[in-house]
Design a protein around this motif. Structure first.
Motif, PDB file in Angstrom:
ATOM      1  N   ARG A   1      46.744  38.802  39.902  1.00  9.98           N
ATOM      2  CA  ARG A   1      45.752  37.731  40.004  1.00  9.98           C
ATOM      3  C   ARG A   1      44.748  38.047  41.110  1.00  9.98           C
ATOM      4  NH1 ARG A   1      47.561  33.824  42.287  1.00  9.98           N
ATOM      5  NH2 ARG A   1      49.678  34.497  42.782  1.00  9.98           N
ATOM      6  N   THR A   2      43.482  37.775  40.839  1.00 18.28           N
ATOM      7  CA  THR A   2      42.425  37.904  41.831  1.00 18.28           C
ATOM      8  C   THR A   2      41.694  36.574  41.927  1.00 18.28           C
ATOM      9  OG1 THR A   2      40.914  38.761  40.124  1.00 18.28           O
ATOM     10  CG2 THR A   2      42.119  40.384  41.451  1.00 18.28           C
TER      11      THR A   2
ATOM     12  N   ALA B   1      43.565  41.969  44.666  1.00 21.26           N
ATOM     13  CA  ALA B   1      44.544  40.892  44.790  1.00 21.26           C
ATOM     14  C   ALA B   1      45.113  40.820  46.207  1.00 21.26           C
ATOM     15  CB  ALA B   1      45.677  41.101  43.784  1.00 21.26           C
TER      16      ALA B   1
ATOM     17  N   ARG C   1      51.639  37.926  43.595  1.00 18.30           N
ATOM     18  CA  ARG C   1      50.298  38.196  43.082  1.00 18.30           C
ATOM     19  C   ARG C   1      50.295  38.659  41.633  1.00 18.30           C
ATOM     20  NH1 ARG C   1      50.413  38.139  48.231  1.00 18.30           N
ATOM     21  NH2 ARG C   1      48.546  37.882  49.527  1.00 18.30           N
TER      22      ARG C   1
ATOM     23  N   ALA D   1      50.243  38.611  37.741  1.00 20.98           N
ATOM     24  CA  ALA D   1      49.719  37.704  36.722  1.00 20.98           C
ATOM     25  C   ALA D   1      50.246  38.180  35.379  1.00 20.98           C
ATOM     26  CB  ALA D   1      48.191  37.708  36.733  1.00 20.98           C
TER      27      ALA D   1
ATOM     28  N   GLN E   1      47.769  38.029  32.382  1.00 22.32           N
ATOM     29  CA  GLN E   1      46.386  38.483  32.564  1.00 22.32           C
ATOM     30  C   GLN E   1      46.003  39.401  31.398  1.00 22.32           C
ATOM     31  OE1 GLN E   1      45.059  37.147  35.139  1.00 22.32           O
ATOM     32  NE2 GLN E   1      43.069  38.098  35.401  1.00 22.32           N
TER      33      GLN E   1
END
Length: 344
Positions: A255-256, A283, A327, A329, A332
């Protein structure tokens, strides 16, 4: 990532322009001041930019095939590999993970040596490079980012802009705002002032070594060509590819922040010394390691570990399993090349 620093212009720096509210992540960025004169129209500008991006790779392959054994020698390849590795690691370990993000602290001689090595890459003075990259992280893929491929929306034109076109804009990043710590460091200021001399040195060294190894000026010229100019061009394009391709094509397992579309692009991992593991970097920017999953190549982290053993670097920010997992995801989506043109 910055290339050659440019003098201030009358254009308003984007970092002084307030961000528009409600940016949707796909619309073109709003204008940020008067554009520089290009003298031939937008179409010519885009054409020339494309030639600058493509032709060095074509010329490199063609020249290597035609000139092996005549105007290229084994010593040229060896010197090119050594200079590419030293200057590339100066960028990734020195400029990027160390000075920009503080992924570790280094003793003074190592700090200076890495700053000099990065400066030999011909990518701009160390303070300007760091300031531009910090600004990129502050505004990733939204108005204010100096080299986002989404500047013009989801178009191929943005890829060209992020790769090399941004270098031709009147777009100065304030070192006072983004790199005050380096401006206060007398050693780094000295390395930044020495950048023009280091540009001469990064070409003179291959020439001198080639002449010394081969015994004639011809060997010096071919070493200058391959270990100097071609090596610089290749490293430039690899660095630019992290700016461009690694925000449009690849995987996003972590995730960012909102609008940040940094990706992992494995084919570039070795040439970029691990920098193309760009998704994890965005991230967790202070992590000293970018390739955190099994089998991910990250040569820069091997250098940091090597320097850590005798205590030459310390306070290294190593990623922990819990920090990586936080972090992750899992859902994603994969970014495909077809999205370059905005296809669904």
């Amino acid at each position: 990532m910055s290339l050659i620093s440019r003098a201030p212009t009358t254009a308003i720096p984007p970092d002084n322009v307030p961000l528009p509210r409600g940016y949707d992540g796909t619309s073109p960025f709003p204008p940020d001041g008067p554009a520089p004169e290009r003298g031939g129209g937008e179409r010519l500008y885009v054409t020339v930019t494309a030639l600058i991006v493509v032709l060095p790779f074509v010329a490199l392959g063609l020249a290597g095939w035609l000139l092996w054994g005549s105007l290229i020698h084994p010593a040229d390849i060896l010197l090119a590999a050594v200079f590419y590795t030293v200057t590339g690691l100066g960028i990734t370990v020195g400029f990027h993970r160390g000075l920009t993000h503080g992924s570790y602290r280094a003793v003074r001689p190592v700090r200076i040596a890495l700053a000099v090595a990065g400066s030999l890459s011909f990518q701009g003075d160390v303070i300007g490079w760091v300031a531009t990259h910090r600004r990129h992280h502050a505004f990733t893929d939204r108005p204010g980012d100096p080299h986002s491929p989404y500047r013009y929306g989801t178009q191929l034109r943005g890829l060209l802009h992020a790769h090399v076109g941004w270098l031709f804009r009147n777009d100065r990043t304030s070192a006072e705002r983004y790199a005050p710590d380096l401006l206060a460091d007398r050693d780094i200021r000295a390395v930044a002032r020495a950048f023009p001399a280091l540009c001469v040195l990064t070409l003179a060294l291959p020439f001198g070594l080639g002449w010394a190894i081969g015994g004639t000026w011809v060997y010096g010229v071919t070493a200058l060509l391959w270990a100097g100019l071609v090596r610089i061009a290749l490293l430039h394009h690899v660095t630019w590819s992290v700016n461009s391709l690694c925000h449009m094509i690849g995987e996003r397992p972590f995730r960012t922040r909102r609008h940040d579309r940094a990706t992992n692009l494995w084919p570039l991992a070795l040439l970029s010394f691990g920098e193309s593991r760009h998704n994890l970097h965005h991230a967790d920017p202070t992590s000293a390691r970018h390739g955190v999953d099994r089998g991910q190549v990250d040569p820069s982290v091997a250098v940091i570990r090597l320097l850590e053993r005798p205590g030459w670097v310390y306070d290294v920010h190593w990623p922990t399993p819990a920090r990586v997992a936080a972090r992750r995801a899992w859902r994603q989506p994969l970014i495909h090349a077809r999205q370059l043109t905005g296809a669904s």
